[in-house]
Design a protein around this motif. Structure first.
Motif, PDB file in Angstrom:
ATOM      1  N   SER A  76    -109.965  60.026  44.665  1.00 41.68           N
ATOM      2  CA  SER A  76    -111.162  59.192  44.644  1.00 41.68           C
ATOM      3  C   SER A  76    -110.985  57.988  45.553  1.00 41.68           C
ATOM      4  CB  SER A  76    -111.498  58.739  43.218  1.00 41.68           C
ATOM      5  OG  SER A  76    -110.579  57.767  42.755  1.00 41.68           O
ATOM      6  N   ILE A  77    -112.107  57.536  46.100  1.00 40.35           N
ATOM      7  CA  ILE A  77    -112.159  56.364  46.968  1.00 40.35           C
ATOM      8  C   ILE A  77    -113.090  55.375  46.285  1.00 40.35           C
ATOM      9  CG2 ILE A  77    -112.704  55.508  49.286  1.00 40.35           C
ATOM     10  CD1 ILE A  77    -112.604  58.589  50.103  1.00 40.35           C
ATOM     11  N   ASN A  78    -112.578  54.207  45.940  1.00 39.29           N
ATOM     12  CA  ASN A  78    -113.319  53.244  45.138  1.00 39.29           C
ATOM     13  C   ASN A  78    -113.546  51.969  45.942  1.00 39.29           C
ATOM     14  OD1 ASN A  78    -113.215  54.529  42.195  1.00 39.29           O
ATOM     15  ND2 ASN A  78    -111.263  54.898  43.233  1.00 39.29           N
ATOM     16  N   LEU A  79    -114.804  51.753  46.316  1.00 35.71           N
ATOM     17  CA  LEU A  79    -115.180  50.605  47.124  1.00 35.71           C
ATOM     18  C   LEU A  79    -115.616  49.472  46.195  1.00 35.71           C
ATOM     19  CD1 LEU A  79    -115.368  49.980  50.169  1.00 35.71           C
ATOM     20  CD2 LEU A  79    -117.763  50.664  50.068  1.00 35.71           C
ATOM     21  N   ALA A  80    -114.896  48.350  46.258  1.00 32.39           N
ATOM     22  CA  ALA A  80    -115.169  47.208  45.392  1.00 32.39           C
ATOM     23  C   ALA A  80    -116.029  46.201  46.134  1.00 32.39           C
ATOM     24  CB  ALA A  80    -113.861  46.565  44.937  1.00 32.39           C
ATOM     25  N   LEU A  81    -117.265  46.014  45.675  1.00 35.88           N
ATOM     26  CA  LEU A  81    -118.265  45.234  46.399  1.00 35.88           C
ATOM     27  C   LEU A  81    -118.672  43.988  45.624  1.00 35.88           C
ATOM     28  CD1 LEU A  81    -120.477  48.339  47.227  1.00 35.88           C
ATOM     29  CD2 LEU A  81    -118.890  47.209  48.804  1.00 35.88           C
ATOM     30  N   SER A  82    -119.235  43.027  46.338  1.00 35.44           N
ATOM     31  CA  SER A  82    -119.804  41.858  45.673  1.00 35.44           C
ATOM     32  C   SER A  82    -121.140  42.249  45.038  1.00 35.44           C
ATOM     33  CB  SER A  82    -120.003  40.716  46.665  1.00 35.44           C
ATOM     34  OG  SER A  82    -120.970  41.061  47.642  1.00 35.44           O
ATOM     35  N   ALA A  83    -121.550  41.482  44.050  1.00 36.32           N
ATOM     36  CA  ALA A  83    -122.781  41.810  43.321  1.00 36.32           C
ATOM     37  C   ALA A  83    -124.004  41.786  44.215  1.00 36.32           C
ATOM     38  CB  ALA A  83    -122.960  40.840  42.158  1.00 36.32           C
ATOM     39  N   ASP A  84    -123.979  40.978  45.268  1.00 40.13           N
ATOM     40  CA  ASP A  84    -125.142  40.866  46.152  1.00 40.13           C
ATOM     41  C   ASP A  84    -124.944  41.594  47.477  1.00 40.13           C
ATOM     42  OD1 ASP A  84    -123.202  39.200  47.098  1.00 40.13           O
ATOM     43  OD2 ASP A  84    -124.488  37.446  47.364  1.00 40.13           O
ATOM     44  N   ASP A  85    -124.049  42.579  47.493  1.00 40.46           N
ATOM     45  CA  ASP A  85    -123.792  43.322  48.726  1.00 40.46           C
ATOM     46  C   ASP A  85    -125.080  43.986  49.233  1.00 40.46           C
ATOM     47  OD1 ASP A  85    -121.366  44.694  50.389  1.00 40.46           O
ATOM     48  OD2 ASP A  85    -122.988  46.127  50.091  1.00 40.46           O
ATOM     49  N   PHE A  86    -125.364  43.812  50.517  1.00 39.63           N
ATOM     50  CA  PHE A  86    -126.612  44.323  51.091  1.00 39.63           C
ATOM     51  C   PHE A  86    -126.450  45.695  51.733  1.00 39.63           C
ATOM     52  CE2 PHE A  86    -124.317  42.434  54.572  1.00 39.63           C
ATOM     53  CZ  PHE A  86    -124.565  43.271  55.641  1.00 39.63           C
ATOM     54  N   PHE A  87    -125.220  46.071  52.041  1.00 41.95           N
ATOM     55  CA  PHE A  87    -125.003  47.224  52.904  1.00 41.95           C
ATOM     56  C   PHE A  87    -125.115  48.554  52.155  1.00 41.95           C
ATOM     57  CE2 PHE A  87    -122.497  50.246  55.372  1.00 41.95           C
ATOM     58  CZ  PHE A  87    -122.930  50.005  56.660  1.00 41.95           C
ATOM     59  N   TRP A  88    -124.620  48.602  50.909  1.00 40.13           N
ATOM     60  CA  TRP A  88    -124.523  49.867  50.196  1.00 40.13           C
ATOM     61  C   TRP A  88    -125.625  50.084  49.175  1.00 40.13           C
ATOM     62  CZ3 TRP A  88    -120.931  53.333  51.792  1.00 40.13           C
ATOM     63  CH2 TRP A  88    -119.879  52.854  52.583  1.00 40.13           C
ATOM     64  N   HIS A 103    -105.520  57.572  44.035  1.00 39.34           N
ATOM     65  CA  HIS A 103    -106.833  56.937  44.095  1.00 39.34           C
ATOM     66  C   HIS A 103    -106.774  55.729  45.027  1.00 39.34           C
ATOM     67  CE1 HIS A 103    -108.023  59.220  40.452  1.00 39.34           C
ATOM     68  NE2 HIS A 103    -106.794  58.949  40.027  1.00 39.34           N
ATOM     69  N   ILE A 104    -107.845  55.527  45.778  1.00 34.99           N
ATOM     70  CA  ILE A 104    -107.929  54.414  46.720  1.00 34.99           C
ATOM     71  C   ILE A 104    -108.836  53.328  46.163  1.00 34.99           C
ATOM     72  CG2 ILE A 104    -108.572  53.703  49.063  1.00 34.99           C
ATOM     73  CD1 ILE A 104    -106.249  55.685  48.984  1.00 34.99           C
ATOM     74  N   ILE A 105    -108.413  52.065  46.274  1.00 33.71           N
ATOM     75  CA  ILE A 105    -109.303  50.923  46.061  1.00 33.71           C
ATOM     76  C   ILE A 105    -109.406  50.166  47.383  1.00 33.71           C
ATOM     77  CG2 ILE A 105    -109.611  48.672  44.958  1.00 33.71           C
ATOM     78  CD1 ILE A 105    -108.303  49.740  42.475  1.00 33.71           C
ATOM     79  N   ILE A 106    -110.638  49.922  47.830  1.00 34.68           N
ATOM     80  CA  ILE A 106    -110.874  49.110  49.023  1.00 34.68           C
ATOM     81  C   ILE A 106    -111.627  47.862  48.596  1.00 34.68           C
ATOM     82  CG2 ILE A 106    -111.860  49.013  51.344  1.00 34.68           C
ATOM     83  CD1 ILE A 106    -111.835  52.058  51.415  1.00 34.68           C
ATOM     84  N   PRO A 107    -110.960  46.716  48.467  1.00 39.46           N
ATOM     85  CA  PRO A 107    -111.674  45.476  48.139  1.00 39.46           C
ATOM     86  C   PRO A 107    -112.540  45.067  49.331  1.00 39.46           C
ATOM     87  CG  PRO A 107    -109.284  45.265  47.794  1.00 39.46           C
ATOM     88  CD  PRO A 107    -109.512  46.485  48.607  1.00 39.46           C
TER      89      PRO A 107
END
Length: 230
Positions: free
Chosen positions: A49-61, A5-9
């Protein structure tokens, strides 16, 4: 059989780039920096699995709707530090992973990873007792400076490596290492080292450089454009 599994911070701001948007979203050969890494992981069928870890206010996704069978998962788990972001994401993933599954943590601003290099890491570590990381042996002479930016001493480079990512460890081991670390580790390997373990170094590639400064992005653009035209 243990899965990968991948995590991308991807919750950081990338202040050293001095840009209005986080560096993982800067354009590189027609698409955001982080998209290159995601594409590499999609191209490797060994990745579960690829798990993208985002900030709560991320605008892109926010506007993206994922197919229910997609290997890409979005987690709004950004913390105050990279280590906290990874730990939060491990907690979010817990229901869907086994204790001995492999977790690979990869920098969002490291778009030069190739499928061949990823497979090299998986092959080298999938039966390892500890896990490890991609890294490069240092080739340049190292100087330590004083407060006036004058050379204080030369540091022997024998046995010194520059850490890269992905860094790859079992779920339970990585969770234990990050949860119990006293302070803020610079990377996942340092947290594992604090348990008295020795992660394995797997030779990486200059192409797998991290985008930190504007000139890094320009260099990566040149490298990728050269490959496209050749």
């Amino acid at each position: 059989m243990a899965r990968f599994h991948i995590i991308i911070p991807a919750a950081g701001a990338g202040n050293r780039m001095a840009t209005a948007i986080p560096k993982q979203y800067l354009p590189l050969c027609g698409k955001p920096v982080v998209s290159h890494s995601i594409q590499t992981f999609f191209a490797c069928p060994r990745i579960s699995s690829i798990n993208l870890a985002l900030s709560a206010d991320d605008f892109f996704w926010r506007s993206l709707t994922l197919d229910s069978h997609s290997r890409l998962n979005l987690h709004y788990t950004g913390g105050d530090t990279r280590a906290q972001t990874v730990l939060n994401t491990l907690e979010a993933m817990r229901p869907n992973v086994a204790a001995d599954d492999w977790i690979l943590v990869h920098d969002a601003a490291r778009p030069g990873l190739t499928v061949a290099l990823l497979n090299q890491l998986l092959d080298a570590l999938e039966h390892d007792d500890v896990g490890g990381l991609l890294a490069l042996p240092l080739a340049d002479t190292l100087k330590q400076s004083n407060a006036d930016s004058r050379v204080e001493k030369t540091i022997p480079r024998d046995g010194l490596w520059q850490a890269q990512t992905p860094q790859m460890f079992r779920f339970d081991l990585l969770h234990q290492a990050l949860a119990g670390f006293d302070g803020v580790p610079t990377d996942e390997a340092q947290a594992v080292e604090a348990l008295g373990l020795q992660p394995k170094l797997v030779v990486g590639s200059m192409r797998n450089m991290k985008i930190t400064y504007p000139q890094d992005l320009a260099l990566m653009e040149v490298l990728m454009q050269k490959e496209i035209s050749s």
